[in-house]
Design a protein around this motif. Structure first.
Motif, PDB file in Angstrom:
ATOM      1  N   ARG A  76       0.857  -1.174   0.000  1.00 24.69           N
ATOM      2  CA  ARG A  76       0.000   0.000   0.000  1.00 24.69           C
ATOM      3  C   ARG A  76       0.897   1.229   0.000  1.00 24.69           C
ATOM      4  N   PRO A  77       1.003   1.912  -1.155  1.00 21.34           N
ATOM      5  CA  PRO A  77       1.828   3.122  -1.183  1.00 21.34           C
ATOM      6  C   PRO A  77       1.133   4.280  -0.464  1.00 21.34           C
ATOM      7  N   GLU A  78       1.928   5.024   0.261  1.00 24.69           N
ATOM      8  CA  GLU A  78       1.436   6.234   0.917  1.00 24.69           C
ATOM      9  C   GLU A  78       2.565   7.259   0.871  1.00 24.69           C
ATOM     10  N   GLY A  79       2.422   8.215  -0.019  1.00 22.82           N
ATOM     11  CA  GLY A  79       3.500   9.183  -0.210  1.00 22.82           C
ATOM     12  C   GLY A  79       4.740   8.481  -0.725  1.00 22.82           C
ATOM     13  N   ARG A  80       5.855   8.714  -0.042  1.00 24.90           N
ATOM     14  CA  ARG A  80       7.112   8.091  -0.456  1.00 24.90           C
ATOM     15  C   ARG A  80       7.318   6.710   0.158  1.00 24.90           C
ATOM     16  N   LYS A  81       6.444   6.330   1.069  1.00 24.72           N
ATOM     17  CA  LYS A  81       6.573   5.030   1.739  1.00 24.72           C
ATOM     18  C   LYS A  81       5.637   4.005   1.112  1.00 24.72           C
ATOM     19  N   VAL A  82       6.056   2.767   1.195  1.00 23.11           N
ATOM     20  CA  VAL A  82       5.213   1.647   0.773  1.00 23.11           C
ATOM     21  C   VAL A  82       5.091   0.722   1.976  1.00 23.11           C
ATOM     22  N   TYR A  83       3.873   0.431   2.335  1.00 23.91           N
ATOM     23  CA  TYR A  83       3.593  -0.438   3.475  1.00 23.91           C
ATOM     24  C   TYR A  83       3.251  -1.831   2.969  1.00 23.91           C
ATOM     25  N   TYR A  84       3.827  -2.826   3.629  1.00 27.02           N
ATOM     26  CA  TYR A  84       3.584  -4.218   3.259  1.00 27.02           C
ATOM     27  C   TYR A  84       2.758  -4.892   4.339  1.00 27.02           C
TER      28      TYR A  84
END
Length: 109
Positions: free
Chosen positions: A64-72
């Motif tokens: 799940r991308p959120e801004g510059r971060k991607v959460y797994y």
């Protein structure tokens, strides 16, 4: 019969001990980033990203991308082909052990 196309990517992904440990860390977290996974590891961020890509292609994690971060996040349903395979062979081995018990009783009354 079991579908080998569905189980092969899962088995390949989990065959690697580093990837298995990484998957377990994702499972233990609600959501986790590559940076967080790298922080507590001796593996480079690039290597972790590659492992996550393999896990994603096998259907074991989602991102799940959120801004510059991607959460797994872990996808438990991705383990279904493996669970079905184990269940299938569990029945096979239970039957064989039952047959072996009967045979041993016949040999040693």
């Amino acid at each position: 019969m079991l579908e080998t196309e569905a189980i092969s990517p899962v088995m390949r992904a989990l065959a690697d001990p580093t990837r298995r440990a990484l998957f377990e860390r994702v499972v233990d977290a609600n959501e986790i980033t590559v940076v967080e996974l790298t922080r507590a590891s001796a593996i480079t961020q690039g290597a972790i990203s590659q492992h996550l890509k393999t896990l994603k292609m096998a259907g074991l994690v989602s991102e799940r991308p959120e801004g510059r971060k991607v959460y797994y996040r872990a996808r438990p349903e991705g383990l279904e082909p493996l669970a079905e395979w184990m269940n299938h062979y569990g029945v096979f081995w239970r039957e064989r052990f039952s047959d072996l018990r009967k045979l041993l009783k016949e040999i040693d009354p």
